[in-house]
Design a protein around this motif. Structure first.
Motif, PDB file in Angstrom:
ATOM      1  N   LEU A 105      40.528  35.551  62.392  1.00 42.01           N
ATOM      2  CA  LEU A 105      39.681  34.656  61.600  1.00 42.01           C
ATOM      3  C   LEU A 105      40.273  34.296  60.247  1.00 42.01           C
ATOM      4  CD1 LEU A 105      36.370  36.569  62.386  1.00 42.01           C
ATOM      5  CD2 LEU A 105      37.074  34.375  63.371  1.00 42.01           C
ATOM      6  N   HIS A 106      41.449  34.802  59.919  1.00 42.32           N
ATOM      7  CA  HIS A 106      41.952  34.727  58.548  1.00 42.32           C
ATOM      8  C   HIS A 106      42.145  33.313  58.000  1.00 42.32           C
ATOM      9  CE1 HIS A 106      45.998  34.371  60.392  1.00 42.32           C
ATOM     10  NE2 HIS A 106      46.341  33.800  59.247  1.00 42.32           N
ATOM     11  N   ASP A 107      42.293  32.320  58.843  1.00 42.10           N
ATOM     12  CA  ASP A 107      42.494  30.950  58.363  1.00 42.10           C
ATOM     13  C   ASP A 107      41.266  30.051  58.543  1.00 42.10           C
ATOM     14  OD1 ASP A 107      45.047  31.089  57.259  1.00 42.10           O
ATOM     15  OD2 ASP A 107      46.039  30.682  59.170  1.00 42.10           O
ATOM     16  N   THR A 108      40.153  30.599  58.992  1.00 44.85           N
ATOM     17  CA  THR A 108      38.994  29.743  59.265  1.00 44.85           C
ATOM     18  C   THR A 108      38.427  29.103  58.006  1.00 44.85           C
ATOM     19  OG1 THR A 108      37.551  31.692  59.267  1.00 44.85           O
ATOM     20  CG2 THR A 108      38.268  30.846  61.426  1.00 44.85           C
ATOM     21  N   LEU A 109      38.399  29.827  56.902  1.00 46.55           N
ATOM     22  CA  LEU A 109      37.870  29.229  55.668  1.00 46.55           C
ATOM     23  C   LEU A 109      38.853  28.226  55.076  1.00 46.55           C
ATOM     24  CD1 LEU A 109      36.287  32.350  53.902  1.00 46.55           C
ATOM     25  CD2 LEU A 109      35.119  30.544  55.194  1.00 46.55           C
ATOM     26  N   GLU A 110      40.140  28.511  55.202  1.00 47.14           N
ATOM     27  CA  GLU A 110      41.170  27.673  54.592  1.00 47.14           C
ATOM     28  C   GLU A 110      41.434  26.391  55.378  1.00 47.14           C
ATOM     29  OE1 GLU A 110      44.307  29.762  52.403  1.00 47.14           O
ATOM     30  OE2 GLU A 110      45.689  28.792  53.798  1.00 47.14           O
ATOM     31  N   ASP A 111      41.343  26.459  56.711  1.00 47.51           N
ATOM     32  CA  ASP A 111      41.810  25.347  57.538  1.00 47.51           C
ATOM     33  C   ASP A 111      40.745  24.635  58.359  1.00 47.51           C
ATOM     34  OD1 ASP A 111      44.331  25.995  56.650  1.00 47.51           O
ATOM     35  OD2 ASP A 111      44.953  26.996  58.492  1.00 47.51           O
ATOM     36  N   THR A 112      39.498  25.106  58.324  1.00 50.63           N
ATOM     37  CA  THR A 112      38.472  24.496  59.175  1.00 50.63           C
ATOM     38  C   THR A 112      37.217  24.190  58.351  1.00 50.63           C
ATOM     39  OG1 THR A 112      37.249  26.481  59.891  1.00 50.63           O
ATOM     40  CG2 THR A 112      39.319  26.003  61.050  1.00 50.63           C
ATOM     41  N   ASP A 113      36.208  23.696  59.039  1.00 47.31           N
ATOM     42  CA  ASP A 113      34.938  23.389  58.367  1.00 47.31           C
ATOM     43  C   ASP A 113      34.027  24.615  58.245  1.00 47.31           C
ATOM     44  OD1 ASP A 113      34.099  23.763  60.979  1.00 47.31           O
ATOM     45  OD2 ASP A 113      33.130  21.810  61.160  1.00 47.31           O
ATOM     46  N   CYS A 114      34.524  25.769  58.634  1.00 50.34           N
ATOM     47  CA  CYS A 114      33.755  27.015  58.532  1.00 50.34           C
ATOM     48  C   CYS A 114      33.537  27.364  57.062  1.00 50.34           C
ATOM     49  CB  CYS A 114      34.516  28.144  59.223  1.00 50.34           C
ATOM     50  SG  CYS A 114      33.662  29.721  59.228  1.00 50.34           S
ATOM     51  N   ASP A 115      32.340  27.847  56.744  1.00 47.51           N
ATOM     52  CA  ASP A 115      32.097  28.304  55.375  1.00 47.51           C
ATOM     53  C   ASP A 115      31.757  29.792  55.381  1.00 47.51           C
ATOM     54  OD1 ASP A 115      29.340  28.579  55.977  1.00 47.51           O
ATOM     55  OD2 ASP A 115      28.852  26.631  55.123  1.00 47.51           O
ATOM     56  N   LEU A 116      31.687  30.350  54.203  1.00 46.42           N
ATOM     57  CA  LEU A 116      31.465  31.783  54.034  1.00 46.42           C
ATOM     58  C   LEU A 116      30.153  32.242  54.680  1.00 46.42           C
ATOM     59  CD1 LEU A 116      33.071  34.048  52.713  1.00 46.42           C
ATOM     60  CD2 LEU A 116      31.766  33.670  50.627  1.00 46.42           C
ATOM     61  N   ASP A 117      29.106  31.440  54.546  1.00 46.93           N
ATOM     62  CA  ASP A 117      27.816  31.810  55.130  1.00 46.93           C
ATOM     63  C   ASP A 117      27.889  31.897  56.649  1.00 46.93           C
ATOM     64  OD1 ASP A 117      26.591  31.997  52.646  1.00 46.93           O
ATOM     65  OD2 ASP A 117      25.895  29.912  52.677  1.00 46.93           O
ATOM     66  N   GLU A 118      28.533  30.922  57.278  1.00 45.26           N
ATOM     67  CA  GLU A 118      28.657  30.926  58.737  1.00 45.26           C
ATOM     68  C   GLU A 118      29.471  32.134  59.198  1.00 45.26           C
ATOM     69  OE1 GLU A 118      30.051  27.985  62.399  1.00 45.26           O
ATOM     70  OE2 GLU A 118      30.721  27.529  60.357  1.00 45.26           O
ATOM     71  N   LEU A 119      30.551  32.408  58.512  1.00 49.38           N
ATOM     72  CA  LEU A 119      31.398  33.547  58.871  1.00 49.38           C
ATOM     73  C   LEU A 119      30.634  34.857  58.713  1.00 49.38           C
ATOM     74  CD1 LEU A 119      34.294  33.722  59.870  1.00 49.38           C
ATOM     75  CD2 LEU A 119      35.018  34.040  57.505  1.00 49.38           C
ATOM     76  N   SER A 120      29.898  34.980  57.627  1.00 45.71           N
ATOM     77  CA  SER A 120      29.110  36.172  57.369  1.00 45.71           C
ATOM     78  C   SER A 120      28.018  36.360  58.421  1.00 45.71           C
ATOM     79  CB  SER A 120      28.505  36.095  55.967  1.00 45.71           C
ATOM     80  OG  SER A 120      27.810  37.275  55.669  1.00 45.71           O
ATOM     81  N   GLU A 121      27.376  35.273  58.775  1.00 46.52           N
ATOM     82  CA  GLU A 121      26.309  35.339  59.785  1.00 46.52           C
ATOM     83  C   GLU A 121      26.852  35.759  61.144  1.00 46.52           C
ATOM     84  OE1 GLU A 121      23.469  32.125  61.936  1.00 46.52           O
ATOM     85  OE2 GLU A 121      23.462  32.084  59.739  1.00 46.52           O
ATOM     86  N   MET A 122      28.025  35.255  61.509  1.00 50.59           N
ATOM     87  CA  MET A 122      28.608  35.550  62.821  1.00 50.59           C
ATOM     88  C   MET A 122      29.269  36.931  62.893  1.00 50.59           C
ATOM     89  SD  MET A 122      28.267  33.308  65.266  1.00 50.59           S
ATOM     90  CE  MET A 122      29.631  33.568  66.378  1.00 50.59           C
ATOM     91  N   PHE A 123      29.928  37.344  61.778  1.00 49.93           N
ATOM     92  CA  PHE A 123      30.770  38.536  61.844  1.00 49.93           C
ATOM     93  C   PHE A 123      30.458  39.598  60.792  1.00 49.93           C
ATOM     94  CE2 PHE A 123      33.079  35.083  63.836  1.00 49.93           C
ATOM     95  CZ  PHE A 123      33.446  35.667  65.038  1.00 49.93           C
ATOM     96  N   GLY A 124      29.536  39.323  59.899  1.00 46.22           N
ATOM     97  CA  GLY A 124      29.164  40.300  58.885  1.00 46.22           C
ATOM     98  C   GLY A 124      29.840  40.049  57.548  1.00 46.22           C
ATOM     99  N   GLU A 125      29.267  40.673  56.540  1.00 45.18           N
ATOM    100  CA  GLU A 125      29.716  40.474  55.158  1.00 45.18           C
ATOM    101  C   GLU A 125      31.147  40.966  54.929  1.00 45.18           C
ATOM    102  OE1 GLU A 125      29.474  38.946  51.488  1.00 45.18           O
ATOM    103  OE2 GLU A 125      27.851  38.807  52.953  1.00 45.18           O
ATOM    104  N   ALA A 126      31.512  42.105  55.513  1.00 43.85           N
ATOM    105  CA  ALA A 126      32.848  42.664  55.284  1.00 43.85           C
ATOM    106  C   ALA A 126      33.935  41.733  55.816  1.00 43.85           C
ATOM    107  CB  ALA A 126      32.974  44.041  55.919  1.00 43.85           C
ATOM    108  N   ILE A 127      33.722  41.165  56.996  1.00 39.86           N
ATOM    109  CA  ILE A 127      34.699  40.216  57.564  1.00 39.86           C
ATOM    110  C   ILE A 127      34.782  38.984  56.672  1.00 39.86           C
ATOM    111  CG2 ILE A 127      35.172  38.643  59.494  1.00 39.86           C
ATOM    112  CD1 ILE A 127      35.821  41.505  60.240  1.00 39.86           C
ATOM    113  N   ALA A 128      33.632  38.443  56.292  1.00 41.87           N
ATOM    114  CA  ALA A 128      33.619  37.240  55.443  1.00 41.87           C
ATOM    115  C   ALA A 128      34.343  37.510  54.122  1.00 41.87           C
ATOM    116  CB  ALA A 128      32.189  36.786  55.200  1.00 41.87           C
ATOM    117  N   GLU A 129      34.103  38.665  53.532  1.00 46.05           N
ATOM    118  CA  GLU A 129      34.746  39.014  52.265  1.00 46.05           C
ATOM    119  C   GLU A 129      36.263  39.142  52.437  1.00 46.05           C
ATOM    120  OE1 GLU A 129      33.556  42.051  48.763  1.00 46.05           O
ATOM    121  OE2 GLU A 129      33.959  43.018  50.689  1.00 46.05           O
ATOM    122  N   GLY A 130      36.692  39.749  53.530  1.00 47.46           N
ATOM    123  CA  GLY A 130      38.128  39.891  53.801  1.00 47.46           C
ATOM    124  C   GLY A 130      38.799  38.553  54.022  1.00 47.46           C
ATOM    125  N   VAL A 131      38.173  37.692  54.813  1.00 44.81           N
ATOM    126  CA  VAL A 131      38.729  36.358  55.057  1.00 44.81           C
ATOM    127  C   VAL A 131      38.773  35.564  53.753  1.00 44.81           C
ATOM    128  CG1 VAL A 131      38.413  34.162  56.283  1.00 44.81           C
ATOM    129  CG2 VAL A 131      38.085  36.331  57.500  1.00 44.81           C
TER     130      VAL A 131
END
Length: 187
Positions: free
Chosen positions: A63-89
């Motif tokens: 998931l490391h490039d989803t915020l940088e290269d796609t329309d994914c945002d932090l909230d969507e990432l956090s909702e799908m995979f949790g806060e720790a994953i979103a924070e790391g990405v």
């Protein structure tokens, strides 16, 4: 290990949908090639030294490039995979508000260092994967800057995983740069 497989499948499917139209730069390969290679580096590192959370690191890798290269945002990432994953990405994502490329990298590395070693492991694995022969249109100067950036990553994050540090050092030793359209190895 079944849980790792399930987490891998969930993350790669999400990444595949987000990166669906993206290709590995300079190739016609789908971007999932890069993401799965980063995850593979993490899993092999775990085989050599199983002292980190491989489930967390593999998800970050995919998931490391989803915020940088796609329309994914932090909230969507956090909702799908949790806060720790979103924070790391988020830490692995360069801040577009910073204009200078070198400063973007230093900022990202500083944020990575504030988190667990798994985030640094993913950054090392990402750079290892990216140290393929550079696209033919890259100038010698660009290749040299990219190599210097990789050395900075190694210097700042090398302590996160001995195996990946050694692997990155080996990649750096043979990383080619172009001069007058011909490939050369430069230290």
């Amino acid at each position: 290990m079944n849980q790792l497989q399930d987490l891998y499948q969930k993350a790669i499917r999400f990444a595949g949908e987000k990166h669906a139209n993206q290709q590995v730069p300079g190739t016609t390969a789908n971007y999932l090639l890069h993401l799965s290679n980063v995850a593979m580096e993490v899993m092999v590192a775990y085989q050599h030294d199983p002292v980190f959370d491989v489930q967390y690191a593999v998800q970050l890798a995919l998931l490391h490039d989803t915020l940088e290269d796609t329309d994914c945002d932090l909230d969507e990432l956090s909702e799908m995979f949790g806060e720790a994953i979103a924070e790391g990405v988020a830490a692995l994502t360069k801040d577009d508000r910073i204009e200078e490329k070198e400063e973007k990298m230093k900022d990202s590395l500083q944020r990575i260092l504030q988190l667990t070693k798994e985030v640094g492991i993913v950054k090392l694995a990402d750079r290892i994967t990216n140290l393929q022969p550079p696209p033919s249109h890259w100038s010698t100067e660009k290749c040299s800057r990219y190599k210097q950036e990789a050395k900075l990553i190694l210097n700042r994050l090398g302590h996160c995983n001995v195996y990946l540090s050694e692997r990155l050092q080996k990649k750096l030793a043979v990383y080619p740069v172009t001069r007058n359209g011909k490939m050369h190895t430069q230290d």
